[in-house]
Design a protein around this motif. Sequence first.
Motif, PDB file in Angstrom:
ATOM      1  N   ARG A 122       0.826  -1.212   0.000  1.00 17.24           N
ATOM      2  CA  ARG A 122       0.000   0.000   0.000  1.00 17.24           C
ATOM      3  C   ARG A 122       0.858   1.259   0.000  1.00 17.24           C
ATOM      4  NH1 ARG A 122      -5.302   1.064   3.817  1.00 17.24           N
ATOM      5  NH2 ARG A 122      -5.918   3.049   2.859  1.00 17.24           N
ATOM      6  N   HIS A 123       1.961   1.235   0.729  1.00 17.91           N
ATOM      7  CA  HIS A 123       2.868   2.384   0.718  1.00 17.91           C
ATOM      8  C   HIS A 123       3.360   2.654  -0.702  1.00 17.91           C
ATOM      9  CE1 HIS A 123       3.843   1.556   5.211  1.00 17.91           C
ATOM     10  NE2 HIS A 123       2.868   2.440   5.089  1.00 17.91           N
ATOM     11  N   ARG A 124       3.761   1.593  -1.406  1.00 15.92           N
ATOM     12  CA  ARG A 124       4.264   1.765  -2.771  1.00 15.92           C
ATOM     13  C   ARG A 124       3.181   2.311  -3.702  1.00 15.92           C
ATOM     14  NH1 ARG A 124       7.101  -2.951  -1.065  1.00 15.92           N
ATOM     15  NH2 ARG A 124       9.369  -2.699  -1.286  1.00 15.92           N
ATOM     16  N   GLN A 125       1.981   1.816  -3.553  1.00 14.92           N
ATOM     17  CA  GLN A 125       0.890   2.305  -4.386  1.00 14.92           C
ATOM     18  C   GLN A 125       0.628   3.785  -4.139  1.00 14.92           C
ATOM     19  OE1 GLN A 125      -2.305  -0.343  -3.322  1.00 14.92           O
ATOM     20  NE2 GLN A 125      -1.691  -1.934  -4.789  1.00 14.92           N
ATOM     21  N   ASN A 126       0.618   4.187  -2.871  1.00 12.50           N
ATOM     22  CA  ASN A 126       0.385   5.595  -2.541  1.00 12.50           C
ATOM     23  C   ASN A 126       1.512   6.486  -3.037  1.00 12.50           C
ATOM     24  OD1 ASN A 126      -2.000   4.871  -1.273  1.00 12.50           O
ATOM     25  ND2 ASN A 126      -1.093   4.796   0.773  1.00 12.50           N
ATOM     26  N   ARG A 127       2.743   5.980  -2.982  1.00 15.27           N
ATOM     27  CA  ARG A 127       3.876   6.764  -3.444  1.00 15.27           C
ATOM     28  C   ARG A 127       3.819   6.962  -4.964  1.00 15.27           C
ATOM     29  NH1 ARG A 127       8.789   6.951  -0.661  1.00 15.27           N
ATOM     30  NH2 ARG A 127       9.931   5.990  -2.399  1.00 15.27           N
ATOM     31  N   VAL A 128       3.453   5.906  -5.689  1.00 18.51           N
ATOM     32  CA  VAL A 128       3.326   6.036  -7.141  1.00 18.51           C
ATOM     33  C   VAL A 128       2.199   7.000  -7.492  1.00 18.51           C
ATOM     34  CG1 VAL A 128       2.716   4.801  -9.252  1.00 18.51           C
ATOM     35  CG2 VAL A 128       4.316   3.776  -7.647  1.00 18.51           C
ATOM     36  N   GLN A 129       1.088   6.875  -6.801  1.00 19.42           N
ATOM     37  CA  GLN A 129      -0.040   7.767  -7.056  1.00 19.42           C
ATOM     38  C   GLN A 129       0.338   9.221  -6.789  1.00 19.42           C
ATOM     39  OE1 GLN A 129      -3.482   6.886  -4.689  1.00 19.42           O
ATOM     40  NE2 GLN A 129      -4.777   8.400  -5.698  1.00 19.42           N
ATOM     41  N   TRP A 130       1.038   9.455  -5.694  1.00 23.10           N
ATOM     42  CA  TRP A 130       1.469  10.822  -5.371  1.00 23.10           C
ATOM     43  C   TRP A 130       2.449  11.346  -6.424  1.00 23.10           C
ATOM     44  CZ3 TRP A 130       6.104  13.223  -4.341  1.00 23.10           C
ATOM     45  CH2 TRP A 130       6.048  14.489  -3.768  1.00 23.10           C
ATOM     46  N   GLY A 131       3.373  10.493  -6.854  1.00 21.78           N
ATOM     47  CA  GLY A 131       4.325  10.916  -7.876  1.00 21.78           C
ATOM     48  C   GLY A 131       3.645  11.259  -9.182  1.00 21.78           C
ATOM     49  N   ASN A 132       2.661  10.467  -9.585  1.00 24.18           N
ATOM     50  CA  ASN A 132       1.931  10.759 -10.826  1.00 24.18           C
ATOM     51  C   ASN A 132       1.136  12.057 -10.723  1.00 24.18           C
ATOM     52  OD1 ASN A 132       2.669   8.575 -12.551  1.00 24.18           O
ATOM     53  ND2 ASN A 132       1.352   7.198 -11.364  1.00 24.18           N
ATOM     54  N   GLN A 133       0.586  12.313  -9.542  1.00 20.95           N
ATOM     55  CA  GLN A 133      -0.202  13.530  -9.358  1.00 20.95           C
ATOM     56  C   GLN A 133       0.647  14.791  -9.437  1.00 20.95           C
ATOM     57  OE1 GLN A 133      -2.044  12.840  -5.565  1.00 20.95           O
ATOM     58  NE2 GLN A 133      -3.744  11.619  -6.431  1.00 20.95           N
ATOM     59  N   SER A 318      15.148  19.785  -7.071  1.00 17.22           N
ATOM     60  CA  SER A 318      15.200  18.358  -7.399  1.00 17.22           C
ATOM     61  C   SER A 318      13.837  17.686  -7.293  1.00 17.22           C
ATOM     62  CB  SER A 318      16.184  17.639  -6.466  1.00 17.22           C
ATOM     63  OG  SER A 318      15.679  17.598  -5.137  1.00 17.22           O
ATOM     64  N   MET A 319      12.798  18.381  -6.887  1.00 16.47           N
ATOM     65  CA  MET A 319      11.488  17.772  -6.693  1.00 16.47           C
ATOM     66  C   MET A 319      10.930  17.134  -7.963  1.00 16.47           C
ATOM     67  SD  MET A 319      10.792  17.652  -3.580  1.00 16.47           S
ATOM     68  CE  MET A 319       9.159  16.965  -3.847  1.00 16.47           C
ATOM     69  N   PRO A 320      11.011  17.771  -9.137  1.00 14.29           N
ATOM     70  CA  PRO A 320      10.537  17.067 -10.346  1.00 14.29           C
ATOM     71  C   PRO A 320      11.272  15.756 -10.587  1.00 14.29           C
ATOM     72  CG  PRO A 320      10.781  19.420 -10.781  1.00 14.29           C
ATOM     73  CD  PRO A 320      11.375  19.180  -9.431  1.00 14.29           C
ATOM     74  N   ARG A 321      12.568  15.728 -10.317  1.00 15.59           N
ATOM     75  CA  ARG A 321      13.326  14.489 -10.498  1.00 15.59           C
ATOM     76  C   ARG A 321      12.907  13.439  -9.467  1.00 15.59           C
ATOM     77  NH1 ARG A 321      17.420  18.375 -10.856  1.00 15.59           N
ATOM     78  NH2 ARG A 321      18.301  17.752  -8.844  1.00 15.59           N
ATOM     79  N   ARG A 322      12.594  13.867  -8.258  1.00 18.25           N
ATOM     80  CA  ARG A 322      12.147  12.929  -7.227  1.00 18.25           C
ATOM     81  C   ARG A 322      10.818  12.279  -7.622  1.00 18.25           C
ATOM     82  NH1 ARG A 322      14.704  14.253  -1.898  1.00 18.25           N
ATOM     83  NH2 ARG A 322      16.152  15.947  -2.301  1.00 18.25           N
ATOM     84  N   CYS A 323       9.925  13.073  -8.179  1.00 17.17           N
ATOM     85  CA  CYS A 323       8.634  12.529  -8.604  1.00 17.17           C
ATOM     86  C   CYS A 323       8.826  11.511  -9.726  1.00 17.17           C
ATOM     87  CB  CYS A 323       7.716  13.664  -9.069  1.00 17.17           C
ATOM     88  SG  CYS A 323       7.211  14.781  -7.744  1.00 17.17           S
ATOM     89  N   ARG A 324       9.666  11.832 -10.677  1.00 17.58           N
ATOM     90  CA  ARG A 324       9.920  10.887 -11.767  1.00 17.58           C
ATOM     91  C   ARG A 324      10.594   9.620 -11.242  1.00 17.58           C
ATOM     92  NH1 ARG A 324      11.395  15.778 -14.497  1.00 17.58           N
ATOM     93  NH2 ARG A 324      13.616  15.351 -14.099  1.00 17.58           N
ATOM     94  N   ALA A 325      11.484   9.783 -10.265  1.00 19.77           N
ATOM     95  CA  ALA A 325      12.208   8.628  -9.726  1.00 19.77           C
ATOM     96  C   ALA A 325      11.277   7.677  -8.989  1.00 19.77           C
ATOM     97  CB  ALA A 325      13.328   9.098  -8.798  1.00 19.77           C
TER      98      ALA A 325
END
Length: 336
Positions: A122-133, A318-325
């Motif tokens: 669930r943590h991974r799913q939430n992190r991916v969702q947050w990154g996509n948003q 670096s925030m855009p790079r963090r989201c992509r990562a």
Amino acid sequence: MARLSREDRQIALGRLQAGQSQNAIARHFHVSQSTISRLWVRFQATGAIADLPRAGRPRATTAAHDRFIRLRHLRNRFLSASSSVQALPGPHRLSDQTVRNRLHEAGLRARRPHRGAVLTRRHRQNRVQWGNQHLRWTVRNHWRHVWFSDESYFLLQRHDGRRRVYRRVNERYAPNCVDEAPVHGGGGVMVWGAINTAGRSTLVHVQGRITAQRYVEEILRPHALPLLADQDAIFQQDNARPHTARLTTQFLTDHHVQVLPWPSMSPDMNPIEHLWDELDRRVRRREEAPANHRDLLQALQEEWDTIPQQDIRHLIQSMPRRCRAVVAAQGSHTPY
């Protein structure tokens, strides 16, 4: 021959062809005359100056052994070489170093592992969702309005095993070779801070256990609210209990504070974590180490104020790079 590099052999061969004596060439390269003689004989016989293939020591492992060792350590990266020696099937007389050599040949070397938060599915799913948003967020239009905040605990003395001492044999317990340390690191101090591309907060000393009531009255009201006076300001905080308590959320709502939703177990997404590391390094590099908690707090506050704003700006950029990562890692751990 072993003492002559390929370049030196070519030079020596050129001098031999030019008619210079073998003795003179040997003195020039500080080798024996027989070395130059063998070089000349080999060149006349084969036309090459490289060493001939040698039989060498017989290989202690078979191809099946090598494959077993490689696959076993690829499936579990935390296994030791000695455990693989014991698990290797069939009769053999391998040493731990032989296993390490085979792992080195496969590109696997022992390294200190990265320590990351425990991530559930669930943590991974939430992190991916947050990154996509937030993939389309830019520094100019979005991230420069965010105030990143966090608490951090700094030890008075930290012993992570990296410190070394130069000593002779039997000097292990010599007084000048013993790294004396108080129990549990001598305690430490907790601080709160916030950063933005345009500035930073004061470094606030947090004494004792932090509760939602104390978080509101000692941190948010006197220190965070003045930073969030701009109507475009966005406040970031992690999901610690005092941050998500009803009292805290109601206080932020009453004061019309826009809060950035944050995925749980995601310190790698917060640029202030890197600033805490830099702050700790700056304090450790001081010529006079802090002797007590008061000295430590004073050193932290002084170093906090001297960190260049450009460094903070660079971290937030670096925030855009963090989201992509985090999206590329499918919510798992990132290099940040």
